[in-house]
Structure formats: C-alpha cells, structure tokens
Scaffold this active site. Structure first.
Site, PDB file in Angstrom:
ATOM      1  N   ARG A  72     -24.839 -49.502 -14.611  1.00  0.00           N
ATOM      2  CA  ARG A  72     -23.314 -48.981 -14.901  1.00  0.00           C
ATOM      3  C   ARG A  72     -22.000 -49.573 -15.477  1.00  0.00           C
ATOM      4  O   ARG A  72     -21.375 -49.780 -16.203  1.00  0.00           O
ATOM      5  CB  ARG A  72     -22.840 -47.540 -14.509  1.00  0.00           C
ATOM      6  N   LYS A 128     -16.713 -46.165 -15.688  1.00  0.00           N
ATOM      7  CA  LYS A 128     -16.055 -46.414 -14.198  1.00  0.00           C
ATOM      8  C   LYS A 128     -14.912 -46.802 -14.134  1.00  0.00           C
ATOM      9  O   LYS A 128     -14.849 -47.513 -13.437  1.00  0.00           O
ATOM     10  CB  LYS A 128     -17.425 -46.076 -13.272  1.00  0.00           C
ATOM     11  N   GLU A 139     -15.676 -32.889 -19.315  1.00  0.00           N
ATOM     12  CA  GLU A 139     -16.474 -32.213 -17.076  1.00  0.00           C
ATOM     13  C   GLU A 139     -14.784 -32.361 -16.835  1.00  0.00           C
ATOM     14  O   GLU A 139     -13.607 -32.377 -17.459  1.00  0.00           O
ATOM     15  CB  GLU A 139     -17.014 -34.236 -17.636  1.00  0.00           C
TER      16      GLU A 139
HETATM   17  C1  LIG Z   1     -18.844 -40.787 -11.321  1.00  0.00           C
HETATM   18  C2  LIG Z   1     -18.727 -39.891 -11.972  1.00  0.00           C
HETATM   19  C3  LIG Z   1     -19.129 -38.468 -12.141  1.00  0.00           C
HETATM   20  C4  LIG Z   1     -20.467 -38.332 -11.603  1.00  0.00           C
HETATM   21  O1  LIG Z   1     -21.542 -39.270 -11.258  1.00  0.00           O
HETATM   22  P1  LIG Z   1     -22.417 -39.803 -10.755  1.00  0.00           P
HETATM   23  O2  LIG Z   1     -23.252 -40.990 -11.112  1.00  0.00           O
HETATM   24  O3  LIG Z   1     -23.369 -38.487 -11.081  1.00  0.00           O
HETATM   25  O4  LIG Z   1     -22.341 -39.763  -9.770  1.00  0.00           O
HETATM   26  C5  LIG Z   1     -18.876 -37.810 -13.361  1.00  0.00           C
HETATM   27  N1  LIG Z   1     -17.408 -37.866 -13.820  1.00  0.00           N
HETATM   28  C6  LIG Z   1     -16.892 -38.888 -13.321  1.00  0.00           C
HETATM   29  C7  LIG Z   1     -15.614 -39.317 -14.093  1.00  0.00           C
HETATM   30  C8  LIG Z   1     -17.246 -39.689 -12.538  1.00  0.00           C
HETATM   31  O5  LIG Z   1     -15.654 -40.954 -12.577  1.00  0.00           O
END
Ligand SMILES: *Cc1c(COP(=O)(O)O)cnc(C)c1O
Length: 336
Positions: free
Chosen positions: A82, A184, A220
C-alpha cells in the site's frame, strides 16, 4: 530480554519515544542501505518539499506478543504494498517491499523491550512514513526523500469496556472523485482535522463521509472503513475513493472463510443504512469499533453495538492475530 517498566494497561494512545528508529535516504535516484538510529529528531531546510507542499505518506501497523510468546506483525506485506501505491500517486520513489519488511523487523527487534506482553491488550504501534526532503519552491516533486519507521507503545483500545460510538453523517467531504482518497497521504488527514474537531465539539466520536461526487453513498470515516451487518450478511462500501483498509479486507476473509457469512462489497446508499442491524468501524487501532448510533441530520439510526456478528468477527480476527486461532497462510510475520 528485560521489558521496560511500564504500566502496559494504562498507557493510552500517545507518542512515547522509544530507543531506535529506522532511516533510509533516497538520493541521486537510489535508496541507500538504511539502518537504525537513536536520534528521534529530523533537521531539514525551511523549504523542504514536505513542509511546503505536504509531499508525504505513511502507514500504521502493530507488533505484539502472541499467546505462545512470539513477537509478530499482522500482514505487513500489505502495508508495504500500500505504501508503494501511495508513493506512486504522490510522485515519490517506491520504497521496495522487501526492504520495508526488513525495516519493520529491525525496528521491532531493536525495540523488543517496548513490545507489551501477551494479555496486556497493549501493542507496539509502528509508523512507517516517507517525505520529500530537499528544498523545493516551484511546484514539483522533491529529489531527495527519507523513509523512516518509528515505534511507540499504545494501550488497549477498549480500556474500561466498550462504549459504542455515536457518529454523524458529515457535511464535509473527505475525498474527491479521482483524487487521493485511496492512498494514505498525510494531506488527507490535514484537511480532515477541521471536520473531526467540529464533530467532537458537537458531541460526536467520528464523521462518516459520503461520496463527494453524488453525496448518496457511504464511504468511510477519517481513519476507518465501515462494515454493516444484516442477518448473516456483511455489507461494506466499495468505492475507488475509500482507503483499502487491511483490517476490513481481513474481516471480509474471516466472514467468508471462518464464519460462513455472505459478503457484499458494493455501493451502500445513505438511504438504506436503517436496514442494517449492526455497524462497525475497522482499522488497525481498534480492529473493530462498534457503532451505536448514526446521526444523519437528526435522523437517528441505532445499532446493536457489539452485536453477535461483530463480536464474532472481532473475536475471530483478534484470535488469529494473537495465535489462538490458526491464521491463513502468510498472515503473521514473526519477528523473533
Ligand atoms: C489507515 C486508514 C484506514 C484503516 O486501514 P487499516 O489498514 O485497517 O489500518 C481506513 N481509512 C483511512 C482513511 C485510513 O487512512
């Protein structure tokens, strides 16, 4: 190895400086060898690309102690992959996935005294991150980058019992169509701060964002994906602007392969969320945080909190992580 003298059950979620961090620098088109340092501070020029144009991305993951005393990480290969995606979208050089795993191992090993014991509910949070380092004033990507990993111990998420969350449907948007919602990037968080502070001031724990194109579908929260339960079916929003949570992807697998549930990954309309019985937010920090209420501008929808299905998903996934339930091939990386 002697553990640090810490009250593991009461450390909360804040930065605690640990002994070692990993650093690698990219310069003249290549990453250097990389290695550990004890220096927690970074000195950079006032015109560094990350300071002026926010060229940065990060990951979040945990190291913890299993029931049989091993120190492990959960699916770190997915964090590595990722981060490559995030880097590409931000015009940063990819940090090689093999090197990423090596950096994680080195950082955790060097800070093994900070890995909380099994049963404490605490873990060692790992923060890999990368940023544009050299001085850039005309808008363009940096030439020099740093990749780093630091570690900080974090306490149990559900300390003092579970209080189901109250979340609101946000009037702010998180991600634009064809924007950066699926990676991210630090910038996604910078612009969510206004909305989260506003939510807290008004008594909500989180914002649920809608798709900003049509404002019709659930996306989300600022840092967690959303799951819904209806009978034996898990429903989770599918969208190109949602960050692909590793926890959510693991929950989907557990639902199908361990619990015999049906899974629907599809558009989830705001208008249908009162059809569901349970709702949860999923991410590395809490695994699943149960939602008690969604407030859609005064339309209140109530859920079962830790209802039977979300409880089962939570118990199974944390059981896999802690070594109490057999993990699928390749999900657990042993550090030592
Ligand atoms: C990091 C993140 C998540 C959660 O991801 P995980 O890999 O399960 O920790 C969900 N939404 C956003 C916007 C994120 O930055």
């Amino acid at each position: 190895m002697e553990k640090k003298n810490i009250d593991w059950g009461n450390i909360g979620f804040g930065y605690v400086q640990t002994d070692y961090r990993y650093v690698s620098t990219y310069k003249d088109g290549a990453w250097d060898e990389g290695g550990l340092t004890t220096d927690a501070n970074i000195v950079m020029n006032e015109c560094a690309c990350v300071l002026q144009y926010s060229q940065s991305c990060f990951e979040g993951m945990k190291a913890y102690t299993t029931e049989d005393g091993r120190i492990v990480c959960f699916r770190p290969d997915l964090n590595a992959a990722r981060m490559v995606e995030s880097a590409e979208r931000l015009k940063m050089p990819a940090f090689p996935e093999e090197k990423f795993l090596e950096a994680i191992k080195q950082t955790v090993k060097a800070n093994a005294a900070w890995v909380p014991p099994y049963g404490s509910g605490a873990s060692l949070y790992l923060r890999p991150f990368m940023f544009g380092w050299d001085s850039i004033i005309g808008v363009k990507p940096a030439n020099v980058y740093q990749f780093r990993v630091f570690a900080t111990p974090v306490g149990p998420y559900f300390k003092g019992g579970v209080k189901p969350l109250t979340v609101r449907i946000s009037d702010f948007d998180r991600a634009a169509p064809r924007g950066t919602g699926h990676v991210k990037a630090g910038l996604n968080y910078a612009m969510s701060l206004y909305a989260i502070v506003d939510a807290h001031e008004k008594g909500y724990d989180e914002n649920i964002y809608l798709d900003s194109g049509s404002r019709t579908y659930i996306e989300e929260t600022g840092g967690a994906n959303v799951i819904f339960i209806k009978g034996n079916t898990l429903v989770t929003p599918k969208s190109s602007t949602i960050l692909p949570s590793i926890t959510r992807r693991s929950i989907v697998h557990v639902a199908k392969e361990y619990l015999g549930m049906e899974v629907e990954e599809r558009d989830v309309a705001l208008s249908e969320i009162d059809q569901f019985e349970e709702c949860g937010l999923c991410g590395t920090a809490a695994v699943i945080s149960p939602v008690g209420t969604i407030d859609d501008h005064g339309r209140l929808i109530h859920y079962a909190g830790f209802g039977p299905k979300i409880q089962k998903l939570y118990d199974t996934l944390t059981g896999i992580q802690m070594g109490r339930i057999e993990a699928p091939e390749g999900w657990i990386m042993e550090i030592e």
